[in-house]
Design an enzyme around this catalytic site. Structure first.
Site, PDB file in Angstrom:
ATOM      1  CB  VAL A 127      -0.788   3.892  -4.179  1.00 57.68           C
ATOM      2  CG1 VAL A 127      -0.309   3.301  -2.857  1.00 57.68           C
ATOM      3  CG2 VAL A 127      -0.886   2.797  -5.233  1.00 57.68           C
ATOM      4  CB  ALA A 130      -5.647   3.711  -1.578  1.00 58.44           C
ATOM      5  CE1 TYR A 131      -0.632   6.519   5.240  1.00 56.73           C
ATOM      6  CE2 TYR A 131      -0.923   8.706   4.290  1.00 56.73           C
ATOM      7  CZ  TYR A 131      -0.495   7.889   5.316  1.00 56.73           C
ATOM      8  OH  TYR A 131       0.076   8.446   6.441  1.00 56.73           O
ATOM      9  CG  LEU A 132      -4.249  10.897   1.528  1.00 59.00           C
ATOM     10  CD1 LEU A 132      -4.432  11.970   0.459  1.00 59.00           C
ATOM     11  CD2 LEU A 132      -3.602  11.502   2.774  1.00 59.00           C
ATOM     12  CE  LYS A 135      -2.171   6.306   8.479  1.00 60.33           C
ATOM     13  NZ  LYS A 135      -1.822   5.503   9.678  1.00 60.33           N
TER      14      LYS A 135
END
Length: 218
Positions: A127, A130-132, A135
């Site tokens: 997760v 996925a955030y990185l 962004k």
């Protein structure tokens, strides 16, 4: 100055709205939950309700009409899965940028994060990766646009009181930074047209915010 803040109920956004209101600017927080409007009003900001995961470009553009600048400070937040990292941290940032073109708002500040290249390292949580990636994709999209954009990459965020002293530059060592100081740097960047088309990293430091911003632009 009229500034619309997407993700207007976030911790950085509320601090930014308060700083803008205190100096006489009009801060407008864009939130998905109408129950959050009271917190924005307490910070001195106006509130508009808009779900960036469901709204059309024209709906968002209507909320941006007449703004001098837009700050994207939204995020899926802790506890959300990989899918929402993409729909909020990437897709919503792209949607707001599209709406800037429609509303003819040129100034766009994107709050991103440091260390986006960590996504492909072995052992990184799925997760978080996925955030990185979300962004990074939002940044890449913005750099290809004809907007006066600035990307601000804070280090690890804390809720400690701001010090008013930071380290800011194209590349800085990893570290922490208070949300108060992130908001102060955003205000300074809004005032500085020379920050357009720059990606800046931010951590706590020893240099007063105004001086740090000026030094990062020379």
């Amino acid at each position: 100055m009229r500034v619309v803040i997407a993700g207007g109920h976030g911790k950085i956004a509320l601090r930014l709205e308060r700083l803008l209101a205190e100096r006489g600017d009009v801060a407008v927080g864009m939130v998905r939950d109408p129950d959050q409007a009271g917190d924005l009003h307490a910070a001195g900001a106006d509130a508009v309700v808009c779900d960036l995961e469901a709204a059309s470009v024209n709906e968002v553009a209507a909320h941006l009409a007449g703004a001098d600048a837009v700050v994207f400070a939204a995020g899926a937040g802790p506890g959300s899965g990989a899918a929402r990292k993409d729909t909020v941290d990437r897709a919503a940032a792209v949607l707001v940028a599209d709406a800037c073109h429609v509303a003819e708002v040129r100034r766009y500040l994107l709050v991103s994060a440091m260390g986006l290249d960590r996504a492909e390292r072995p052992g990184v949580d799925e997760v978080f990766a996925a955030y990185l990636r979300a962004k990074a994709a939002a940044e890449e999209d913005l750099r290809g646009r004809d907007l006066d954009w600035t990307v601000l990459r804070p280090g690890r965020l804390t809720d400690e009181p701001g010090t008013g002293r930071v380290r800011l530059g194209a590349s800085v060592p990893p570290g922490e930074v208070t949300r108060d100081d992130v908001a102060s740097v955003l205000v300074a960047l809004l005032d500085e047209p020379r920050s357009a088309q720059l990606t800046l990293e931010l951590v706590g430091g020893d240099v007063p915010v105004g001086e740090a911003v000026s030094a990062a632009l020379t």
